[in-house]
Enzyme design. Sequence first.
Site, PDB file in Angstrom:
ATOM      1  N   ASN A 185      75.690   4.721  20.204  1.00  0.00           N
ATOM      2  CA  ASN A 185      76.961   4.490  20.730  1.00  0.00           C
ATOM      3  C   ASN A 185      77.427   3.316  20.314  1.00  0.00           C
ATOM      4  OD1 ASN A 185      76.965   6.710  21.554  1.00  0.00           O
ATOM      5  ND2 ASN A 185      75.796   6.379  23.176  1.00  0.00           N
ATOM      6  N   SER A 217      72.310   6.613  27.485  1.00  0.00           N
ATOM      7  CA  SER A 217      73.130   6.279  26.252  1.00  0.00           C
ATOM      8  C   SER A 217      73.507   4.814  26.070  1.00  0.00           C
ATOM      9  CB  SER A 217      74.240   7.401  26.103  1.00  0.00           C
ATOM     10  OG  SER A 217      74.856   7.088  27.920  1.00  0.00           O
ATOM     11  N   GLU A 248      66.669   8.253  19.868  1.00  0.00           N
ATOM     12  CA  GLU A 248      66.665   6.544  19.633  1.00  0.00           C
ATOM     13  C   GLU A 248      65.494   6.538  20.727  1.00  0.00           C
ATOM     14  OE1 GLU A 248      70.936   5.446  20.614  1.00  0.00           O
ATOM     15  OE2 GLU A 248      70.037   3.878  18.647  1.00  0.00           O
ATOM     16  N   HIS A 278      66.684   8.599  23.810  1.00  0.00           N
ATOM     17  CA  HIS A 278      67.787   8.692  23.969  1.00  0.00           C
ATOM     18  C   HIS A 278      68.316   9.858  22.885  1.00  0.00           C
ATOM     19  CE1 HIS A 278      72.074   7.479  22.947  1.00  0.00           C
ATOM     20  NE2 HIS A 278      72.783   8.873  23.322  1.00  0.00           N
TER      21      HIS A 278
HETATM   22  N1  3HC Z   1      71.079  26.046  20.674  1.00  0.00           N
HETATM   23  C1  3HC Z   1      70.874  26.346  19.671  1.00  0.00           C
HETATM   24  N2  3HC Z   1      71.386  26.098  18.657  1.00  0.00           N
HETATM   25  C2  3HC Z   1      72.053  26.001  18.502  1.00  0.00           C
HETATM   26  C3  3HC Z   1      73.078  24.818  19.743  1.00  0.00           C
HETATM   27  C4  3HC Z   1      72.387  25.222  20.344  1.00  0.00           C
HETATM   28  N3  3HC Z   1      72.765  24.658  21.570  1.00  0.00           N
HETATM   29  N4  3HC Z   1      74.173  24.494  18.936  1.00  0.00           N
HETATM   30  C5  3HC Z   1      74.041  25.230  17.888  1.00  0.00           C
HETATM   31  N5  3HC Z   1      73.172  25.369  17.255  1.00  0.00           N
HETATM   32  C6  3HC Z   1      72.851  26.462  16.255  1.00  0.00           C
HETATM   33  C7  3HC Z   1      73.610  27.147  15.864  1.00  0.00           C
HETATM   34  O1  3HC Z   1      72.583  28.505  15.694  1.00  0.00           O
HETATM   35  C8  3HC Z   1      73.690  27.106  14.027  1.00  0.00           C
HETATM   36  O2  3HC Z   1      72.766  27.761  12.899  1.00  0.00           O
HETATM   37  P1  3HC Z   1      73.126  27.800  11.940  1.00  0.00           P
HETATM   38  O3  3HC Z   1      73.666  27.016  11.287  1.00  0.00           O
HETATM   39  O4  3HC Z   1      71.442  28.303  10.998  1.00  0.00           O
HETATM   40  O5  3HC Z   1      73.489  28.936  11.668  1.00  0.00           O
HETATM   41  C9  3HC Z   1      73.598  25.464  14.247  1.00  0.00           C
HETATM   42  O6  3HC Z   1      73.553  25.370  14.997  1.00  0.00           O
HETATM   43  C10 3HC Z   1      75.542  25.659  14.223  1.00  0.00           C
HETATM   44  O7  3HC Z   1      76.020  25.976  15.000  1.00  0.00           O
HETATM   45  P2  3HC Z   1      77.511  26.515  15.229  1.00  0.00           P
HETATM   46  O8  3HC Z   1      78.036  27.237  13.976  1.00  0.00           O
HETATM   47  O9  3HC Z   1      77.487  27.124  16.192  1.00  0.00           O
HETATM   48  O10 3HC Z   1      78.548  25.198  15.117  1.00  0.00           O
HETATM   49  P3  3HC Z   1      79.132  24.007  14.405  1.00  0.00           P
HETATM   50  O11 3HC Z   1      78.787  24.561  12.602  1.00  0.00           O
HETATM   51  O12 3HC Z   1      80.043  23.149  14.198  1.00  0.00           O
HETATM   52  O13 3HC Z   1      77.373  23.031  14.045  1.00  0.00           O
HETATM   53  C11 3HC Z   1      76.833  21.253  15.745  1.00  0.00           C
HETATM   54  C12 3HC Z   1      77.358  22.266  15.630  1.00  0.00           C
HETATM   55  C13 3HC Z   1      75.926  21.323  15.767  1.00  0.00           C
HETATM   56  C14 3HC Z   1      76.986  20.928  16.948  1.00  0.00           C
HETATM   57  C15 3HC Z   1      77.628  20.473  14.621  1.00  0.00           C
HETATM   58  O14 3HC Z   1      79.436  20.116  14.718  1.00  0.00           O
HETATM   59  C16 3HC Z   1      77.301  19.431  14.737  1.00  0.00           C
HETATM   60  O15 3HC Z   1      76.741  18.276  14.276  1.00  0.00           O
HETATM   61  N6  3HC Z   1      78.351  17.811  15.161  1.00  0.00           N
HETATM   62  C17 3HC Z   1      78.102  16.552  15.656  1.00  0.00           C
HETATM   63  C18 3HC Z   1      77.064  16.437  16.880  1.00  0.00           C
HETATM   64  C19 3HC Z   1      76.754  15.346  17.337  1.00  0.00           C
HETATM   65  O16 3HC Z   1      77.167  13.686  16.706  1.00  0.00           O
HETATM   66  N7  3HC Z   1      76.088  14.558  18.275  1.00  0.00           N
HETATM   67  C20 3HC Z   1      75.707  13.383  18.639  1.00  0.00           C
HETATM   68  C21 3HC Z   1      76.475  12.586  19.483  1.00  0.00           C
HETATM   69  S1  3HC Z   1      76.069  11.374  20.450  1.00  0.00           S
HETATM   70  C22 3HC Z   1      75.148  12.179  20.736  1.00  0.00           C
HETATM   71  O17 3HC Z   1      75.282  12.477  22.047  1.00  0.00           O
HETATM   72  C23 3HC Z   1      74.668  10.359  21.628  1.00  0.00           C
HETATM   73  C24 3HC Z   1      75.671  10.300  23.865  1.00  0.00           C
HETATM   74  O18 3HC Z   1      74.766   9.716  24.424  1.00  0.00           O
HETATM   75  C25 3HC Z   1      76.609  10.003  23.314  1.00  0.00           C
END
Ligand code: 3HC
Length: 286
Positions: free
Chosen positions: A195, A124, A157, A145
């Site tokens: 990041n 990351s 990425e 990434h």
């Molecule tokens: N596997 C399969 N499906 C999943 C899942 C998983 N692990 N997690 C969530 N889902 C699906 C659910 O089935 C749901 O589908 P639907 O829209 O058809 O109902 C959808 O994703 C949304 O899930 P939830 O309703 O349970 O939860 P949310 O609506 O809160 O969404 C989220 C969850 C997709 C994580 C959303 O909140 C989101 O996009 N958050 C931001 C995440 C983000 O920014 N990630 C990047 C972080 S930075 C990074 O990773 C880089 C690293 O280097 C730090």
Amino acid sequence: MVRTLDSTERIGVVGAGTMGSGIAQVAAQAGYDVVMRDVETEFVESGFETIEDSLDRFVSKEKLSEADADAALDRIEGTTDLADLADCDVVVEAAVEDMEIKQDIFADLDEAVPEDVVLATNTSTLSITTIASVTDREAQIVGLHFMNPVPVMKGVEVVVGEKTDEAVAEFAHALAEDLGKETWESDDKPGFVTNRILMPWINEGIRAYDEGVASKADIDKGMKLGTNVPMGPLELADHIGLDICLDASETLHEELGDRYKPAYLLKRKVDAGDLGKKTGTGFYEY
Ligand code: 3HC
């Protein structure tokens, strides 16, 4: 000659944690055979549990048939032996964010995996160039990434190290697209695009809470409703893992120093009268 997407059938993944198991899952769902390796059997088993839970979520939302979920799971083989990656056409490393550990893994992979295989890292924030330097195939090391949760997030990425071959970067884009993702490219600078920008945002959210600007809930609500992001900084930090945020922030701090002054380019553009949409020119043309 380096292997290309046409000759890629089997993908190796090093690490069965949140990111590694997610990468293994999307690769298997895209039809690839996958070898997922971690250091202990219990980590491999836990990776399989994460994958099963995620596949079940897709099935219960009717986004995936039960047969396709079973087939994807069947395509993933677990192992604790790095030598089992020898017949993979590409390997993606997703171990812990520790330069020494990653360099050890890449040195071992360099020995274990045929010399025409591309080795990607899901790091990351760490330098692709520094990771690559322990191998004899620096041109074939690239950053891939993924974002958490990997099965859901659309973006990947591609990070290009100092010595990464252009064809290898193209292969990384093509592979990620074949896994159903969209890509963008970053140079090998600390934190890359995501990041470098995300971590100061999260840290500022944490500081705002610590300094009593608002409650945790109001900081998250303000950023969610105020800027239309799916999660505010504090809940996103929780989602990513505070340890991972701290590791990434420490690397950025070490490499980039004090990032909290207004950006020089911001001042320069304001002085030039390029104020954004309202003047027709900002960072983009309108
Ligand atoms: N596997 C399969 N499906 C999943 C899942 C998983 N692990 N997690 C969530 N889902 C699906 C659910 O089935 C749901 O589908 P639907 O829209 O058809 O109902 C959808 O994703 C949304 O899930 P939830 O309703 O349970 O939860 P949310 O609506 O809160 O969404 C989220 C969850 C997709 C994580 C959303 O909140 C989101 O996009 N958050 C931001 C995440 C983000 O920014 N990630 C990047 C972080 S930075 C990074 O990773 C880089 C690293 O280097 C730090």
